[in-house]
Design a protein around this motif. Structure first.
Motif, PDB file in Angstrom:
ATOM      1  N   SER A  46      -2.165  -1.429  -4.291  1.00 19.04           N
ATOM      2  CA  SER A  46      -1.450  -2.673  -4.055  1.00 19.04           C
ATOM      3  C   SER A  46      -1.768  -3.690  -5.148  1.00 19.04           C
ATOM      4  N   ASP A  68      -0.725 -16.164  -4.605  1.00 22.03           N
ATOM      5  CA  ASP A  68       0.226 -15.453  -3.750  1.00 22.03           C
ATOM      6  C   ASP A  68       0.647 -16.314  -2.562  1.00 22.03           C
ATOM      7  N   VAL A  95       8.501 -13.464   0.988  1.00 22.99           N
ATOM      8  CA  VAL A  95       7.652 -12.324   1.364  1.00 22.99           C
ATOM      9  C   VAL A  95       8.279 -11.016   0.884  1.00 22.99           C
ATOM     10  N   HIS A  98       7.636 -10.542  -2.806  1.00 22.65           N
ATOM     11  CA  HIS A  98       6.289 -10.064  -3.104  1.00 22.65           C
ATOM     12  C   HIS A  98       6.154  -8.568  -2.828  1.00 22.65           C
ATOM     13  N   CYS A  99       6.708  -8.141  -1.724  1.00 24.69           N
ATOM     14  CA  CYS A  99       6.557  -6.734  -1.315  1.00 24.69           C
ATOM     15  C   CYS A  99       7.441  -5.783  -2.109  1.00 24.69           C
ATOM     16  N   ARG A 107       8.412  -2.336  -5.961  1.00 22.06           N
ATOM     17  CA  ARG A 107       7.182  -2.067  -5.231  1.00 22.06           C
ATOM     18  C   ARG A 107       6.234  -3.228  -5.489  1.00 22.06           C
ATOM     19  N   LYS A 110       1.196  -6.089  -0.040  1.00 25.90           N
ATOM     20  CA  LYS A 110       1.347  -5.941   1.413  1.00 25.90           C
ATOM     21  C   LYS A 110       1.988  -7.164   2.067  1.00 25.90           C
ATOM     22  N   GLY A 111       1.933  -8.311   1.380  1.00 27.26           N
ATOM     23  CA  GLY A 111       2.673  -9.483   1.839  1.00 27.26           C
ATOM     24  C   GLY A 111       1.908 -10.495   2.665  1.00 27.26           C
ATOM     25  N   ILE A 177       8.286  -6.834   7.906  1.00 29.70           N
ATOM     26  CA  ILE A 177       8.083  -6.473   6.493  1.00 29.70           C
ATOM     27  C   ILE A 177       6.620  -6.141   6.231  1.00 29.70           C
ATOM     28  N   VAL A 178       5.718  -6.991   6.700  1.00 31.55           N
ATOM     29  CA  VAL A 178       4.291  -6.788   6.455  1.00 31.55           C
ATOM     30  C   VAL A 178       3.791  -5.513   7.131  1.00 31.55           C
ATOM     31  N   GLN A 181       4.824  -2.526   5.146  1.00 28.66           N
ATOM     32  CA  GLN A 181       3.987  -2.394   3.950  1.00 28.66           C
ATOM     33  C   GLN A 181       2.585  -1.881   4.275  1.00 28.66           C
ATOM     34  N   HIS A 182       2.195  -1.996   5.532  1.00 31.73           N
ATOM     35  CA  HIS A 182       0.878  -1.505   5.959  1.00 31.73           C
ATOM     36  C   HIS A 182       0.948  -0.114   6.599  1.00 31.73           C
TER      37      HIS A 182
END
Length: 201
Positions: A46, A68, A95, A98-99, A107, A110-111, A177-178, A181-182
């Motif tokens: 990341s 960020d 967000v 960023h992700c 890419r 994680k946001g 979204i977060v 990303q996780h």
């Protein structure tokens, strides 16, 4: 200009403001500037602060968190001045930027830090409450991903409870979204392989 279904050129500007601001890959830029190479080749891959910390440079990790977060807060505050009512759209776009930054092949990180930044801009009392949730969860779990995911899931409820119902739905979208990303973190948690804070892994 109206693109139909209520989507106007102003809405497009708001989306672009949020997305382009969020897309700046500060973690990567800072580590390269410090001569630490490509942070995407370290740890989880990341560009976020947790992974920057795995380079061993706490100062750069702290700077990454602040920058960020700022790239979430500032466009939300700008939208409040320029286009009142579109702050939530800008927040989600920041967000997402960023992700899925276009400068890195869509890419990114994680946001979480950017999500915290937009929450600060949308509803600072909710941000303070969520900061307490994050700190308590991190103290109990010692796992960064657990505290991040717990906090973003709680954020819409916290905002609603503190009298900011209008920002709850954007926060739901941000939480989705977060969490997406996780997904790798979730897999490691299920296998008992997720590293704790301070781990090099």
């Amino acid at each position: 200009m109206d693109f139909g279904s209520g989507f106007t050129i102003t809405t497009l500007y708001a989306v672009l403001l949020g997305f382009l601001s969020g897309s700046i890959p500060f973690g990567l830029l800072l580590t390269r500037a410090a001569g630490l190479g490509d942070v995407r080749k370290v740890g989880s891959g990341s560009i976020g602060a947790t992974n920057v910390l795995r380079t061993g440079n706490k100062g750069l990790a702290a700077a990454t968190v602040l920058l960020d977060a700022a790239k979430g807060t500032l466009p939300v505050l700008a939208a409040a001045k320029l286009w009142p009512g579109l702050e939530g759209i800008v927040a989600v776009a920041a967000v997402a930027g960023h992700c899925f930054t276009p400068w890195l092949g869509f890419r990114g990180g994680k946001g979480f830090a950017t999500a915290a930044g937009v929450l600060l801009g949308l509803a600072w009392p909710a941000m303070l409450a969520c900061a307490a949730i994050w700190a308590a969860t991190l103290a109990l779990s010692r796992i960064s991903s657990v505290s991040s995911m717990t906090t973003v899931v709680a954020a819409p409820l916290v905002a609603w409870g503190l009298g900011y119902p209008a920002v709850s739905w954007p926060l739901v979208a941000i939480a989705v979204i977060v969490l997406v990303q996780h997904r790798a973190n979730i897999g490691r948690l299920m296998r008992g392989e997720e590293p704790k804070v301070g781990s090099k892994g």
